[in-house]
Design an enzyme around this catalytic site. Sequence first.
Site, PDB file in Angstrom:
ATOM      1  CD  GLU A 192      26.098 -17.045   2.584  1.00 20.77           C
ATOM      2  OE1 GLU A 192      27.268 -17.382   2.342  1.00 20.77           O
ATOM      3  OE2 GLU A 192      25.275 -16.794   1.689  1.00 20.77           O
ATOM      4  N   GLY A 193      26.832 -21.492   5.556  1.00 18.46           N
ATOM      5  CA  GLY A 193      27.481 -22.428   6.462  1.00 18.46           C
ATOM      6  C   GLY A 193      26.647 -22.667   7.695  1.00 18.46           C
TER       7      GLY A 193
END
Length: 589
Positions: A440-441
Amino acid sequence: MDYHLPLRDLTFLLDEVLDLDKTLALPGYEHCDKDTFFAVVDAINGFVCDNLATCNEAGDRPGAKLVDGQVYAAPGFADAYKVFCEDGWNALALEEEYGGQQLPFVLHAALREGMAGSNLAFALIHELNFGVVEALMAHGSDHQKSVYCPQLTSGNWAGTMNLTEPHCGTDLGLIRTKAVANDDGSYAITGNKIFITWGDHDMSENVAHLILARVEGAQPGPRGLSLFLAPKYMLDEENNTTSTRNSITISGIEDKMGIHGSPTCAISFEDTKAWIVGEEGKGLAAMFVMMNAARLSVGQQGLGIAEAAIQTATTYAHERLQGRAEGEHWNPEGPADPLMAHADVRRRLLTAQGEMDAARALAYFGAGLLDEAHRAATFEARGEANTQLSMLTPVLKSYLSELGSRMANEAVQMHGGHGFIKDYGVEQLVRDVRITEIYEGTSAVQARDLVTRKVRGDGGAVVKGFVAEMLAEADALGDDLADVNIALRDAAARLARCTDWVLSAASGDVLSGACDYLEVTALSLCAWMSARIARTASAGAGQQSSDYYADRVDAALAFLARALPRAISHEIIMQAGEPGQIFRADRCL
């Protein structure tokens, strides 16, 4: 390894430090009073202890299996999932319109923390289900909502998010998976995806895949991407699952460092039948609904693992006999004192507890903002909450996931050699939590988002608003908390200075210092939360014992004295080096 949701800490935090009454008074939560809220928190603890913790280690050793193209869940997971769905946990915070219980996101945060702390690999299937529903609610057609949302809310169907490809991870603009329009309004999807969490399994009747792909002829880059919905098994005219499989092939299960119970799949789509979600070319915006929800969830995962780590480290420190402490012996009749008798052990664990208290307060403060953003009575109030949460999201995702890793490693260190072997379960915490800093980054991606889109995007308005609230909290502190007052004012001043630097420095220098700025922001906001905890506990006006309140003050002081000073070095490092130095680094790298 034993784990329990920290019920007393949650009760104190939500009932006394944060404004739970304000959350429960929001439109749509009329069916949830405070007694109901805490009864559900207690039930969450029972569920995770009885169902998830019991299959955590058993699921880790063999993991999920791929046999003849079908993924089979890790031992014990299917039984746990059946209870999870039947008891309504999957539906906790989802809309009543589609079978959800529509309970507060603050309560959902407790479920997320408990699931992650007891069994992170299992917890991820719920996060995917929840995220797919959120994306469809925001961008799906009425037909897609009516067919898929009830099934995903109940957990009868499960969801996935298909972004990453072998040649692209964070840079989604490089996606090659293509979509060709069919005559019946559907699309044929062809391409390969990797790292797909819970990409397939045998625990639900069907699996709904959300897929980012590029319609044939669409422009290159992120603006050419669209979002599609494809079921694992095709549906009949009444939208029931059939035995006919869509053309989706599970190429393999990734051989991962941790979360072995969660099947992370490589998936091949070959003329897979799918339907567009939202508008063509607007796929990334639609998927970001799911990704932002996931980023908040990942922060909660880090918090849950951190709590599990500190619980087991504290228990071990009380039980393990090692050496004699300075001064009075704690175990004079025995051969040695427990680890807890040693000053450095107490320092480490007290500081860790202070960090946990502050981080949990910040996480649940963020969950409260999510409730306001969804349900506040006025458009203005919803917008203000959403703006604050938008700034806070990258901070929570990055800081809490890294906190989970630090605390898991602290637990290994506390156990010594017994932490390095599998007997106590803490090495699994290290392996499992490590992914939270990546998916998710990464932390660097979150930091870039913070300084460019959030802080520079609004001229630092949200951060400056938080600084003002920190100073207002300092004004409210009594004379008995003078040390807290000094530390909080210092933190507020540092955050203001660093924000001014982000707004005024050259873009290249700001990006090179972005991760340090995020740490300054996180530590400063945690100082604010520590001050609120200390002020509330010092008043001692609630239902907890006097010893408990004194312990909360001590933990807050430990955070402010021993953890907050890390922000000093981050401020220095953030601005280190002459302008342009980082961009010349390729000469020596």
